[in-house]
Design a protein around this motif. Sequence first.
Motif, PDB file in Angstrom:
ATOM      1  N   GLY A   5      24.645  31.406  17.601  1.00 26.04           N
ATOM      2  CA  GLY A   5      23.757  31.883  18.659  1.00 26.04           C
ATOM      3  C   GLY A   5      23.447  30.850  19.724  1.00 26.04           C
ATOM      4  N   GLY A   6      23.990  29.645  19.587  1.00 29.53           N
ATOM      5  CA  GLY A   6      23.712  28.592  20.553  1.00 29.53           C
ATOM      6  C   GLY A   6      24.524  28.730  21.831  1.00 29.53           C
ATOM      7  N   ASP A   7      24.233  27.884  22.800  1.00 28.04           N
ATOM      8  CA  ASP A   7      24.962  27.946  24.064  1.00 28.04           C
ATOM      9  C   ASP A   7      26.345  27.317  23.902  1.00 28.04           C
ATOM     10  OD1 ASP A   7      24.570  25.193  24.089  1.00 28.04           O
ATOM     11  OD2 ASP A   7      22.958  25.279  25.566  1.00 28.04           O
ATOM     12  N   GLU A   8      27.130  27.394  24.971  1.00 29.04           N
ATOM     13  CA  GLU A   8      28.512  26.927  24.909  1.00 29.04           C
ATOM     14  C   GLU A   8      28.604  25.444  24.584  1.00 29.04           C
ATOM     15  OE1 GLU A   8      31.705  26.350  28.328  1.00 29.04           O
ATOM     16  OE2 GLU A   8      31.561  28.475  27.743  1.00 29.04           O
ATOM     17  N   ALA A   9      27.711  24.642  25.178  1.00 26.33           N
ATOM     18  CA  ALA A   9      27.756  23.199  24.945  1.00 26.33           C
ATOM     19  C   ALA A   9      27.517  22.875  23.473  1.00 26.33           C
ATOM     20  CB  ALA A   9      26.711  22.504  25.819  1.00 26.33           C
ATOM     21  N   ARG A  10      26.608  23.609  22.843  1.00 26.80           N
ATOM     22  CA  ARG A  10      26.322  23.356  21.433  1.00 26.80           C
ATOM     23  C   ARG A  10      27.503  23.757  20.555  1.00 26.80           C
ATOM     24  NH1 ARG A  10      21.472  26.110  17.901  1.00 26.80           N
ATOM     25  NH2 ARG A  10      21.924  25.053  15.949  1.00 26.80           N
ATOM     26  N   LEU A  11      28.134  24.875  20.893  1.00 30.03           N
ATOM     27  CA  LEU A  11      29.281  25.325  20.115  1.00 30.03           C
ATOM     28  C   LEU A  11      30.437  24.340  20.249  1.00 30.03           C
ATOM     29  CD1 LEU A  11      30.172  27.631  18.280  1.00 30.03           C
ATOM     30  CD2 LEU A  11      30.985  28.857  20.305  1.00 30.03           C
ATOM     31  N   ILE A  12      30.661  23.849  21.450  1.00 27.58           N
ATOM     32  CA  ILE A  12      31.717  22.859  21.665  1.00 27.58           C
ATOM     33  C   ILE A  12      31.417  21.583  20.885  1.00 27.58           C
ATOM     34  CG2 ILE A  12      32.721  21.309  23.387  1.00 27.58           C
ATOM     35  CD1 ILE A  12      32.571  23.621  25.396  1.00 27.58           C
ATOM     36  N   ALA A  13      30.164  21.133  20.927  1.00 29.70           N
ATOM     37  CA  ALA A  13      29.790  19.915  20.204  1.00 29.70           C
ATOM     38  C   ALA A  13      29.999  20.080  18.707  1.00 29.70           C
ATOM     39  CB  ALA A  13      28.330  19.566  20.505  1.00 29.70           C
ATOM     40  N   TRP A  14      29.678  21.255  18.182  1.00 32.87           N
ATOM     41  CA  TRP A  14      29.871  21.512  16.755  1.00 32.87           C
ATOM     42  C   TRP A  14      31.355  21.496  16.404  1.00 32.87           C
ATOM     43  CZ3 TRP A  14      32.123  25.846  14.261  1.00 32.87           C
ATOM     44  CH2 TRP A  14      31.943  25.886  12.866  1.00 32.87           C
ATOM     45  N   LEU A  15      32.179  22.126  17.221  1.00 36.35           N
ATOM     46  CA  LEU A  15      33.614  22.142  16.963  1.00 36.35           C
ATOM     47  C   LEU A  15      34.206  20.739  17.023  1.00 36.35           C
ATOM     48  CD1 LEU A  15      34.794  25.302  18.949  1.00 36.35           C
ATOM     49  CD2 LEU A  15      35.016  24.943  16.490  1.00 36.35           C
ATOM     50  N   ARG A  16      33.812  19.973  18.027  1.00 39.05           N
ATOM     51  CA  ARG A  16      34.339  18.612  18.149  1.00 39.05           C
ATOM     52  C   ARG A  16      33.882  17.754  16.975  1.00 39.05           C
ATOM     53  NH1 ARG A  16      33.072  16.286  23.972  1.00 39.05           N
ATOM     54  NH2 ARG A  16      34.591  14.715  23.308  1.00 39.05           N
ATOM     55  N   GLY A  17      32.638  17.918  16.560  1.00 42.73           N
ATOM     56  CA  GLY A  17      32.109  17.130  15.459  1.00 42.73           C
ATOM     57  C   GLY A  17      32.783  17.422  14.132  1.00 42.73           C
ATOM     58  N   SER A  18      33.250  18.659  13.971  1.00 44.01           N
ATOM     59  CA  SER A  18      33.894  19.039  12.710  1.00 44.01           C
ATOM     60  C   SER A  18      35.407  18.867  12.752  1.00 44.01           C
ATOM     61  CB  SER A  18      33.566  20.499  12.361  1.00 44.01           C
ATOM     62  OG  SER A  18      34.071  21.387  13.349  1.00 44.01           O
ATOM     63  N   GLY A  19      35.931  18.456  13.905  1.00 41.63           N
ATOM     64  CA  GLY A  19      37.368  18.243  14.035  1.00 41.63           C
ATOM     65  C   GLY A  19      38.147  19.478  14.428  1.00 41.63           C
ATOM     66  N   GLY A  20      37.448  20.519  14.906  1.00 38.68           N
ATOM     67  CA  GLY A  20      38.108  21.772  15.237  1.00 38.68           C
ATOM     68  C   GLY A  20      38.469  21.939  16.699  1.00 38.68           C
ATOM     69  N   LEU A  21      38.232  20.907  17.520  1.00 34.31           N
ATOM     70  CA  LEU A  21      38.538  21.015  18.947  1.00 34.31           C
ATOM     71  C   LEU A  21      38.975  19.658  19.471  1.00 34.31           C
ATOM     72  CD1 LEU A  21      38.519  22.846  21.481  1.00 34.31           C
ATOM     73  CD2 LEU A  21      36.185  22.064  21.907  1.00 34.31           C
ATOM     74  N   PRO A  22      40.289  19.444  19.593  1.00 34.88           N
ATOM     75  CA  PRO A  22      40.773  18.193  20.177  1.00 34.88           C
ATOM     76  C   PRO A  22      40.284  18.040  21.615  1.00 34.88           C
ATOM     77  CG  PRO A  22      42.545  19.385  19.078  1.00 34.88           C
ATOM     78  CD  PRO A  22      41.373  20.320  19.139  1.00 34.88           C
ATOM     79  N   ASP A  23      39.958  16.826  22.010  1.00 34.90           N
ATOM     80  CA  ASP A  23      39.408  16.579  23.343  1.00 34.90           C
ATOM     81  C   ASP A  23      40.327  17.054  24.456  1.00 34.90           C
ATOM     82  OD1 ASP A  23      37.158  15.499  22.227  1.00 34.90           O
ATOM     83  OD2 ASP A  23      37.751  13.407  22.525  1.00 34.90           O
ATOM     84  N   GLU A  24      41.644  16.982  24.222  1.00 37.20           N
ATOM     85  CA  GLU A  24      42.575  17.356  25.301  1.00 37.20           C
ATOM     86  C   GLU A  24      42.469  18.828  25.677  1.00 37.20           C
ATOM     87  OE1 GLU A  24      45.100  16.726  21.484  1.00 37.20           O
ATOM     88  OE2 GLU A  24      43.403  15.771  22.519  1.00 37.20           O
ATOM     89  N   LEU A  25      41.971  19.665  24.768  1.00 40.63           N
ATOM     90  CA  LEU A  25      41.848  21.090  25.073  1.00 40.63           C
ATOM     91  C   LEU A  25      40.701  21.386  26.026  1.00 40.63           C
ATOM     92  CD1 LEU A  25      42.574  22.796  21.624  1.00 40.63           C
ATOM     93  CD2 LEU A  25      44.139  22.348  23.529  1.00 40.63           C
ATOM     94  N   LEU A  26      39.810  20.429  26.217  1.00 37.25           N
ATOM     95  CA  LEU A  26      38.697  20.636  27.146  1.00 37.25           C
ATOM     96  C   LEU A  26      39.195  20.792  28.578  1.00 37.25           C
ATOM     97  CD1 LEU A  26      36.172  18.019  25.701  1.00 37.25           C
ATOM     98  CD2 LEU A  26      36.152  20.504  25.388  1.00 37.25           C
ATOM     99  N   GLY A  27      40.411  20.347  28.837  1.00 30.10           N
ATOM    100  CA  GLY A  27      40.980  20.459  30.183  1.00 30.10           C
ATOM    101  C   GLY A  27      41.644  21.790  30.459  1.00 30.10           C
ATOM    102  N   PHE A  28      41.552  22.743  29.529  1.00 30.77           N
ATOM    103  CA  PHE A  28      42.164  24.066  29.699  1.00 30.77           C
ATOM    104  C   PHE A  28      41.078  25.134  29.560  1.00 30.77           C
ATOM    105  CE2 PHE A  28      45.395  21.170  28.194  1.00 30.77           C
ATOM    106  CZ  PHE A  28      46.488  21.454  29.008  1.00 30.77           C
TER     107      PHE A  28
END
Length: 262
Positions: free
Chosen positions: A146-169
Amino acid sequence: MRASNPAQDTAGWISARHVAGPLRSRLICLPHAGGGAGTFRSWRPFLPEGVELAPVELPGRGSRIDEPLPRSFDALVDALFEALRGEFTVPYAFFGHSFGALLGYELTRRIERETGRGADLRRPSALLVSGSRAPHVPLEGETVAGGDEARLIAWLRGSGGLPDELLGFPDFLRDLLRAVRSDVAFAEGYLLPRPTAVSCPLVAFAGAEDTVSPVAHVAPWNLYTTAEHRMHVLPGGHYFPQSHARTTVAAVAGELAALSAL
């Protein structure tokens, strides 16, 4: 644009099927939240001969990106059951990681209920659950769906589910977050009052460094079967089936062989 009712397009539910040698058994793989069939591609080189890798592609991601997301967890389980029942023609097992483990468990329960009522269905040889809290174990900490996009992204990055390079797409990221949010909301809302056991063998896998589903939360899956149960703690964090594919597949194949599922 694909059909709005995913259950009508059964062929689309299994993507990137792979087997080396004559087919002897099928490993139906259910992905983590927001994941697609492609997350299991790295397993191909390590599969035993004769074991078919059958990765599930859920609506709203991967090759089914244009389809609507499931409206509820129960609706998704119903659609999966109807779509996959044609896969139960050879000995098979479910492997589900994180959110996929909950789907695998509910599918197994559904199959066992239907066969108990006289349905002509082959039951799974084993249920393999990975990186998931046991269904009666409450969540710890705050929810993220239920959190905002920034929180969801932070959670994914913290758990290893979102490589930083994908932030550019941004287009890809928007589609990914949409699917992740839907799946995580289902997973966060899934809680059983007490364990309900299945009759097939159940093997649990946990990542030694997993902070999303720590070992202590995975261990109580031992209460969810009346048959054989074992647990493996493997190297890596929450996404260890991808980061340590060879080790994970070796453990999975070894367990299934020991259980005579392969």
